[in-house]
Write a protein that holds these residues in place. Sequence first.
Motif, PDB file in Angstrom:
ATOM      1  N   ALA A   1       0.850  -1.183   0.000  1.00 46.08           N
ATOM      2  CA  ALA A   1       0.000   0.000   0.000  1.00 46.08           C
ATOM      3  C   ALA A   1       0.893   1.243   0.000  1.00 46.08           C
ATOM      4  CB  ALA A   1      -0.904  -0.001   1.245  1.00 46.08           C
ATOM      5  N   PRO A   2       0.457   2.313  -0.682  1.00 50.69           N
ATOM      6  CA  PRO A   2      -0.700   2.398  -1.570  1.00 50.69           C
ATOM      7  C   PRO A   2      -0.403   1.708  -2.901  1.00 50.69           C
ATOM      8  CG  PRO A   2       0.511   4.457  -1.625  1.00 50.69           C
ATOM      9  CD  PRO A   2       1.188   3.599  -0.585  1.00 50.69           C
ATOM     10  N   PRO A   3      -1.402   1.567  -3.780  1.00 47.63           N
ATOM     11  CA  PRO A   3      -1.149   0.923  -5.078  1.00 47.63           C
ATOM     12  C   PRO A   3      -0.205   1.751  -5.933  1.00 47.63           C
ATOM     13  CG  PRO A   3      -3.368   1.851  -4.977  1.00 47.63           C
ATOM     14  CD  PRO A   3      -2.817   1.948  -3.596  1.00 47.63           C
ATOM     15  N   LEU A   4       0.478   1.083  -6.842  1.00 46.03           N
ATOM     16  CA  LEU A   4       1.479   1.746  -7.674  1.00 46.03           C
ATOM     17  C   LEU A   4       0.915   2.941  -8.445  1.00 46.03           C
ATOM     18  CD1 LEU A   4       3.644  -1.114  -9.234  1.00 46.03           C
ATOM     19  CD2 LEU A   4       4.444   0.809  -7.851  1.00 46.03           C
ATOM     20  N   GLU A   5      -0.328   2.824  -8.908  1.00 48.26           N
ATOM     21  CA  GLU A   5      -0.910   3.909  -9.700  1.00 48.26           C
ATOM     22  C   GLU A   5      -1.103   5.186  -8.891  1.00 48.26           C
ATOM     23  OE1 GLU A   5      -4.268   0.880  -8.841  1.00 48.26           O
ATOM     24  OE2 GLU A   5      -2.134   0.867  -9.392  1.00 48.26           O
ATOM     25  N   PHE A   6      -1.036   5.069  -7.564  1.00 48.00           N
ATOM     26  CA  PHE A   6      -1.176   6.248  -6.713  1.00 48.00           C
ATOM     27  C   PHE A   6       0.171   6.919  -6.463  1.00 48.00           C
ATOM     28  CE2 PHE A   6      -1.646   8.494  -2.654  1.00 48.00           C
ATOM     29  CZ  PHE A   6      -2.828   9.185  -2.868  1.00 48.00           C
ATOM     30  N   VAL A   7       1.263   6.173  -6.647  1.00 48.02           N
ATOM     31  CA  VAL A   7       2.595   6.702  -6.334  1.00 48.02           C
ATOM     32  C   VAL A   7       3.109   7.490  -7.529  1.00 48.02           C
ATOM     33  CG1 VAL A   7       4.904   6.135  -5.484  1.00 48.02           C
ATOM     34  CG2 VAL A   7       2.962   4.709  -4.852  1.00 48.02           C
ATOM     35  N   LYS A   8       2.456   8.618  -7.783  1.00 51.44           N
ATOM     36  CA  LYS A   8       2.819   9.498  -8.892  1.00 51.44           C
ATOM     37  C   LYS A   8       2.710  10.944  -8.422  1.00 51.44           C
ATOM     38  CE  LYS A   8       0.956   6.394 -12.462  1.00 51.44           C
ATOM     39  NZ  LYS A   8      -0.047   6.253 -13.547  1.00 51.44           N
ATOM     40  N   LYS A   9       3.574  11.795  -8.960  1.00 50.48           N
ATOM     41  CA  LYS A   9       3.509  13.207  -8.585  1.00 50.48           C
ATOM     42  C   LYS A   9       2.173  13.820  -8.977  1.00 50.48           C
ATOM     43  CE  LYS A   9       8.478  14.189  -8.799  1.00 50.48           C
ATOM     44  NZ  LYS A   9       9.527  15.038  -9.427  1.00 50.48           N
ATOM     45  N   SER A  10       1.626  13.385 -10.101  1.00 49.52           N
ATOM     46  CA  SER A  10       0.338  13.924 -10.540  1.00 49.52           C
ATOM     47  C   SER A  10      -0.757  13.586  -9.548  1.00 49.52           C
ATOM     48  CB  SER A  10      -0.014  13.384 -11.925  1.00 49.52           C
ATOM     49  OG  SER A  10      -0.067  11.959 -11.914  1.00 49.52           O
ATOM     50  N   ALA A  11      -0.697  12.374  -8.989  1.00 47.82           N
ATOM     51  CA  ALA A  11      -1.690  11.974  -7.989  1.00 47.82           C
ATOM     52  C   ALA A  11      -1.524  12.797  -6.716  1.00 47.82           C
ATOM     53  CB  ALA A  11      -1.552  10.491  -7.681  1.00 47.82           C
ATOM     54  N   PHE A  12      -0.290  12.998  -6.297  1.00 47.20           N
ATOM     55  CA  PHE A  12      -0.036  13.766  -5.080  1.00 47.20           C
ATOM     56  C   PHE A  12      -0.440  15.236  -5.256  1.00 47.20           C
ATOM     57  CE2 PHE A  12       3.562  10.562  -4.199  1.00 47.20           C
ATOM     58  CZ  PHE A  12       2.654   9.696  -3.611  1.00 47.20           C
ATOM     59  N   ARG A  13      -0.206  15.770  -6.453  1.00 44.50           N
ATOM     60  CA  ARG A  13      -0.612  17.160  -6.701  1.00 44.50           C
ATOM     61  C   ARG A  13      -2.135  17.291  -6.661  1.00 44.50           C
ATOM     62  NH1 ARG A  13       3.388  16.812 -11.023  1.00 44.50           N
ATOM     63  NH2 ARG A  13       5.339  17.823 -10.347  1.00 44.50           N
ATOM     64  N   ALA A  14      -2.832  16.275  -7.195  1.00 42.21           N
ATOM     65  CA  ALA A  14      -4.298  16.310  -7.171  1.00 42.21           C
ATOM     66  C   ALA A  14      -4.821  16.282  -5.739  1.00 42.21           C
ATOM     67  CB  ALA A  14      -4.854  15.128  -7.965  1.00 42.21           C
ATOM     68  N   VAL A  15      -4.202  15.459  -4.896  1.00 41.79           N
ATOM     69  CA  VAL A  15      -4.609  15.397  -3.495  1.00 41.79           C
ATOM     70  C   VAL A  15      -4.253  16.700  -2.781  1.00 41.79           C
ATOM     71  CG1 VAL A  15      -4.203  14.234  -1.299  1.00 41.79           C
ATOM     72  CG2 VAL A  15      -4.441  12.885  -3.377  1.00 41.79           C
ATOM     73  N   LYS A  16      -3.081  17.203  -3.059  1.00 41.43           N
ATOM     74  CA  LYS A  16      -2.637  18.455  -2.417  1.00 41.43           C
ATOM     75  C   LYS A  16      -3.593  19.604  -2.716  1.00 41.43           C
ATOM     76  CE  LYS A  16       1.307  21.644  -2.238  1.00 41.43           C
ATOM     77  NZ  LYS A  16       2.649  21.952  -2.802  1.00 41.43           N
ATOM     78  N   SER A  17      -4.161  19.612  -3.914  1.00 41.85           N
ATOM     79  CA  SER A  17      -5.065  20.699  -4.295  1.00 41.85           C
ATOM     80  C   SER A  17      -6.332  20.724  -3.448  1.00 41.85           C
ATOM     81  CB  SER A  17      -5.436  20.570  -5.781  1.00 41.85           C
ATOM     82  OG  SER A  17      -6.262  19.429  -6.007  1.00 41.85           O
ATOM     83  N   LEU A  18      -6.620  19.596  -2.774  1.00 44.97           N
ATOM     84  CA  LEU A  18      -7.831  19.521  -1.941  1.00 44.97           C
ATOM     85  C   LEU A  18      -7.577  19.863  -0.485  1.00 44.97           C
ATOM     86  CD1 LEU A  18      -9.370  16.202  -3.336  1.00 44.97           C
ATOM     87  CD2 LEU A  18     -10.182  18.523  -3.765  1.00 44.97           C
ATOM     88  N   VAL A  19      -6.327  20.147  -0.151  1.00 45.48           N
ATOM     89  CA  VAL A  19      -5.964  20.351   1.249  1.00 45.48           C
ATOM     90  C   VAL A  19      -5.755  21.833   1.530  1.00 45.48           C
ATOM     91  CG1 VAL A  19      -4.317  19.724   3.062  1.00 45.48           C
ATOM     92  CG2 VAL A  19      -4.851  18.095   1.248  1.00 45.48           C
ATOM     93  N   TYR A  20      -6.269  22.287   2.674  1.00 42.08           N
ATOM     94  CA  TYR A  20      -6.006  23.661   3.106  1.00 42.08           C
ATOM     95  C   TYR A  20      -4.492  23.885   3.237  1.00 42.08           C
ATOM     96  CZ  TYR A  20     -10.937  24.444   4.362  1.00 42.08           C
ATOM     97  OH  TYR A  20     -12.302  24.608   4.325  1.00 42.08           O
ATOM     98  N   ASP A  21      -4.085  25.160   3.226  1.00 46.24           N
ATOM     99  CA  ASP A  21      -2.664  25.479   3.344  1.00 46.24           C
ATOM    100  C   ASP A  21      -2.044  24.928   4.633  1.00 46.24           C
ATOM    101  OD1 ASP A  21      -2.686  26.751   0.938  1.00 46.24           O
ATOM    102  OD2 ASP A  21      -2.910  28.772   1.765  1.00 46.24           O
ATOM    103  N   HIS A  22      -2.855  24.802   5.676  1.00 39.91           N
ATOM    104  CA  HIS A  22      -2.338  24.274   6.953  1.00 39.91           C
ATOM    105  C   HIS A  22      -2.470  22.747   7.036  1.00 39.91           C
ATOM    106  CE1 HIS A  22      -6.726  24.699   7.846  1.00 39.91           C
ATOM    107  NE2 HIS A  22      -6.521  23.513   8.398  1.00 39.91           N
ATOM    108  N   GLY A  23      -3.019  22.130   5.999  1.00 38.66           N
ATOM    109  CA  GLY A  23      -3.450  20.732   6.099  1.00 38.66           C
ATOM    110  C   GLY A  23      -2.349  19.700   5.966  1.00 38.66           C
ATOM    111  N   VAL A  24      -2.757  18.430   6.133  1.00 34.72           N
ATOM    112  CA  VAL A  24      -1.828  17.300   6.087  1.00 34.72           C
ATOM    113  C   VAL A  24      -2.467  16.141   5.319  1.00 34.72           C
ATOM    114  CG1 VAL A  24      -2.662  16.360   8.309  1.00 34.72           C
ATOM    115  CG2 VAL A  24      -0.369  15.758   7.485  1.00 34.72           C
TER     116      VAL A  24
END
Length: 452
Positions: free
Chosen positions: A352-375
């Motif tokens: 875990a997580p699956p290989l298709e999630f271990v991408k910068k594009s995936a992390f950027r998409a998740v980051k876009s949903l997080v507040y500036d103070h978020g984790v």
Amino acid sequence: MALNPSPFETLTPSQFTTFTIPNTVNRRCHLHTPLLRIAVLDSPSTAGGGASPTIAAIIIPEHRETDWTFSTEPGHLQLLFNNPNVSRLILIGNNINPNSKPLDYVRTVVDPVVESVDKDKIELELNGLVIALHPRLSFVNGVPKPLFLTYEDDVSVRVIVDRLNGPFVGEFVVEDVELENNEFRRRLNNEFRRRLRFKRMPNLIQSQVVINPSDMELGLKSLRSMKKVKFEVDIGTLVQPYLTPMVSGISLIVAPVNDRNRLGFTPRALCLGVGGGALLSFLNSKLGFEVVGVEADEVVLNVARRYFGLNDGKSVEVVVGDAMKSVEGLNGKFDVVMVDLDSSEARSGISAPPLEFVKKSAFRAVKSLVYDHGVVVINVIPPNELFYETLVQKLQDVFHKVYAVDVKNDGNIVLMAMVSPVVVVSDDRECAFLTRLRAMVSGSYMDCIVEL
């Protein structure tokens, strides 16, 4: 008919063979069927096939022959992965149709001394069979000595509550188990849990919650047979080993979350992967979060509602769909994103997580949903060191800082990626949210978070 050893004379990566032979074991207290079912699996890796390969056998625990752990190739494969030095693993058990539905199980109470003596005698009688299933390489220095491994867990009773099939996860079961915590023959204060297991990865407990029967004097099997007895699901206790460390990641944002609470805002959490819904229920009921959960299989969600206490409504919302595609379509921001996704491919091992999630594009998409103070908090089961190093590096490339805490459970690590620097709480006594978090989560995990 005599066993033909020729198919087993060489190690063939991932070769899986099953067959039956007449049962010639004299001590029939355990292996009692006229025929024995033998399953032989060679490691997918050739690394263990050197000059002196390790060949091991396991006698399947009685009454667990239909358990997917022992009756399916994925289960057998996971047993092999749990013993990485073994090149070939041989399972020996009673011949019960492996396609039968998983059966209820009650561990036979036997004097440990007697059980040990019986085990030694049965293994001695099976020596010839196990030797015949060794490859030629094992005989370079003479006749090999058979190696028997023992499968042990703390399940004393298992009752199948429901058996279902989801369009995404395939066949799965809901089971109630009694876990033995006490000395031999004592059954007081044992733990009762409800579990979710998928056939595609049967050795992995996908979700589990504490259940409290109304009458603790009765065994679980007796309780399940009583139609009027109810089990209460405890949504306030996290028993999956990695969930408490995941929640501890919220300690990195306690100051801004506390400030938002004081201004009348409710903190928001996004959970990628729902399973039984234990994490969603805990974040909502114990920490006051509004929660959105994303789950690929609607049948699993219905099971979470029916059997695991998930109560989605105004403050808990669930979305059916692929995690990454759903992320791209979500609106609004979250204080924390919890990623609890595992690989669906048994041949790669539990990861875990699956290989298709271990991408910068995936992390950027998740980051876009997080507040500036978020984790962003991720449950990680790295199949190898390269996978882990790559994951950490890509997170560091996208986020401000990356932190980790070791779960100390079968290789689990929880990673925490911050969008911006951690805001330190000036006075713990003035931070009501931190006090609430510490009351719900072990401080030992929060104190063990380290920056990578």
